[in-house]
Design an enzyme around this catalytic site. Structure first.
Site, short mmCIF file in Angstrom:
data_model
loop_
_atom_site.label_atom_id
_atom_site.label_comp_id
_atom_site.label_asym_id
_atom_site.label_seq_id
_atom_site.Cartn_x
_atom_site.Cartn_y
_atom_site.Cartn_z
CD GLU A 154 10.70 -17.93 25.95
OE1 GLU A 154 9.96 -17.12 26.02
OE2 GLU A 154 10.95 -18.14 24.63
CE LYS A 199 5.35 -20.10 16.16
NZ LYS A 199 5.99 -19.57 17.64
N1 PSU Z 1 8.79 -17.02 19.24
C1 PSU Z 1 7.72 -17.96 19.49
N2 PSU Z 1 7.12 -18.02 20.58
C2 PSU Z 1 7.11 -17.36 21.43
C3 PSU Z 1 8.02 -16.04 21.32
C4 PSU Z 1 8.75 -15.78 20.04
O1 PSU Z 1 7.72 -18.75 18.55
O2 PSU Z 1 6.75 -17.37 22.74
C5 PSU Z 1 8.35 -15.11 22.47
C6 PSU Z 1 9.82 -15.28 23.01
O3 PSU Z 1 9.51 -15.01 24.63
C7 PSU Z 1 10.46 -14.28 22.42
C8 PSU Z 1 9.61 -13.26 22.19
O4 PSU Z 1 11.71 -13.85 23.21
O5 PSU Z 1 8.35 -13.78 21.93
C9 PSU Z 1 9.88 -11.96 21.28
O6 PSU Z 1 9.04 -11.04 21.30
P1 PSU Z 1 9.19 -9.65 20.68
O7 PSU Z 1 9.06 -9.88 19.04
O8 PSU Z 1 8.15 -8.75 21.13
O9 PSU Z 1 10.73 -9.22 20.98
#
Ligand code: PSU
Ligand code: MN
Length: 300
Positions: free
Chosen positions: A23, A157
Site C-alpha cells: 500500500e 494499532k
Molecule cells: N494503520 C497503521 N498505519 C497506517 C494505516 C493504518 O498502523 O498507515 C493506514 C492504512 O493505509 C489503512 C488506513 O488502510 O490507515 C486506514 O485509515 P482509516 O482509518 O481512515 O480507514
C-alpha cells in the site's frame, strides 16, 4: 481509463511468478518524511529478498499504478498534493487526474483488479474508539469482506477499539490467522491482549487454507497476522503513555474522519522520538517477507 501495470509486475503475473502488493498510504500519511521514501524502498527490497516481485499501488496523475518506478514512488512520498484515498475516492481522483496514496481498502481493490492476491502492510484500519457515537469504522473492513485478497499485517494499532474490530471481522466473514501465534498482535506490541481462534505455522499451511477457500467460494479476504518480534516491540509503559496523550491530543484538536489515523501515527513518531518508527519498519519488513513466502507457496 487505464490501469498501468509496471512491466516487471506484468511480466511476473503473465509468467506465473509471485507478486506482492504494497500500500502507499503508509508511505504518504503513515511514516514521517524524509524516512518514508527510504522505508518504502526497504519494504520493496524485503519482498524481493523473499523471492517475489513488489507492486506498490498508488494513483499518480489520475492513473492507478500497479508497481511504481522511482519517480512515482518519490511523488507519493514527497508531494504535498498526494491525498489519502479509499475505494470510494478512486473514481473521483482518477477523473480529476490527482495523486493519491491508497489505503488497505483501495490497495486491495486495485490489487484484485490486477490479479494480485497477496498484500503486505503494517496495520489494518478498524473500528475507532468511540465508534458508538462517531460511526468511525475503516472501509478496510467492509472492503476485505468482498475482496479476495490475503493481507499480511501486524494486527491493528491500539489507537483503535481492538475488541470491536475483532467482532466486526467475525461479522464480515474475514478469517484471522495467527502466524505462529495464538494472540492477536497489537502492532507496536506482539500481543494486543486478545486471543485468536486459528494459528498457522507455515506459508504452506496458509496456502492450503487459501486453496480450500477458493474451492469453497468463500469470497472474502483473509488476514494473516504476524506479530512483531518480542525483542523489537515498543516498551509497554512508553506505549501506554503515548497512546493516552495521543488520544487526548486528537480530541483537543478536534481531529476526525480520515485524519484521525495519520494524526495519531504522527503523534507516536514524535512522542517516542523515532522509536515507534523503528518498530514500524521492522514489522512491515517482516510482513513483506512473509507475504512473499505465501505468494510463493500459493504457486507451488
Ligand atoms: N494503520 C497503521 N498505519 C497506517 C494505516 C493504518 O498502523 O498507515 C493506514 C492504512 O493505509 C489503512 C488506513 O488502510 O490507515 C486506514 O485509515 P482509516 O482509518 O481512515 O480507514
Ligand atoms: Mn474512518
Amino acid at each position: 481509463m487505464r490501469l498501468k501495470i509496471h512491466p516487471e509486475v506484468a511480466d511476473a503475473l503473465d509468467s506465473g511468478r509471485p507478486v506482492v502488493a504494497l500500500e502507499s498510504t503508509i508511505i504518504s500519511h503513515g511514516l514521517p518524511r524524509p524516512d518514508n521514501l527510504r522505508v518504502a524502498r526497504e519494504i520493496e527490497h524485503s519482498v524481493r529478498e523473499g523471492g517475489a516481485v513488489p507492486a506498490t499501488i498508488a494513483v499518480v496523475g489520475g492513473v492507478p499504478r500497479i508497481g511504481l518506478d522511482d519517480e512515482a514512488l518519490r511523488t507519493i512520498a514527497m508531494d504535498d498534493a498526494v491525498v489519502k484515498v479509499s475505494v470510494r475516492d478512486l473514481g473521483t481522483l482518477v477523473a480529476k487526474e490527482g495523486h493519491g496514496a491508497t489505503t488497505v481498502a483501495a490497495t486491495s481493490h486495485l490489487a484484485a483488479l490486477a490479479g494480485i492476491t497477496v498484500f503486505a502492510t503494517g496495520g489494518l484500519g478498524g473500528v475507532h474508539r468511540g465508534a458508538r457515537e462517531t460511526w468511525d469504522e475503516s472501509a478496510d473492513l467492509t472492503t476485505l469482506s468482498t475482496t479476495p485478497v490475503t493481507v499480511v499485517c501486524a494486527g491493528v494499532k491500539s489507537i483503535l477499539d481492538v475488541a470491536a474490530t475483532l467482532e466486526r471481522l467475525e461479522t464480515l466473514n474475514i478469517p484471522v490467522l495467527g502466524y505462529r501465534t495464538d494472540r492477536f498482535p497489537g502492532f507496536y506490541l506482539a500481543d494486543s491482549g486478545f486471543a485468536l481462534d486459528w494459528r498457522v505455522e507455515s506459508p504452506e499451511e496458509i496456502a492450503a487454507v487459501l486453496h480450500a477457500r477458493t474451492t469453497l467460494q468463500c469470497g472474502a479476504g483473509v488476514l494473516v497476522v504476524n506479530p512483531v518480534q518480542q525483542a523489537d516491540e515498543l516498551d509497554r509503559a512508553l506505549h501506554d503513555s503515548v497512546l493516552e496523550s495521543g488520544l487526548a491530543a486528537a480530541d483537543a484538536a478536534g481531529v476526525h474522519g480520515k485524519d484521525v489515523t495519520p494524526f495519531l501515527l504522527d503523534h507516536f513518531h514524535t512522542a517516542t522520538h523515532g522509536r515507534s518508527l523503528e518498530v514500524n519498519v521492522a514489522l512491515v519488513r517482516s510482513n513483506a517477507a512473509l507475504a512473499a513466502a505465501i505468494a510463493t507457496a500459493l504457486l507451488a
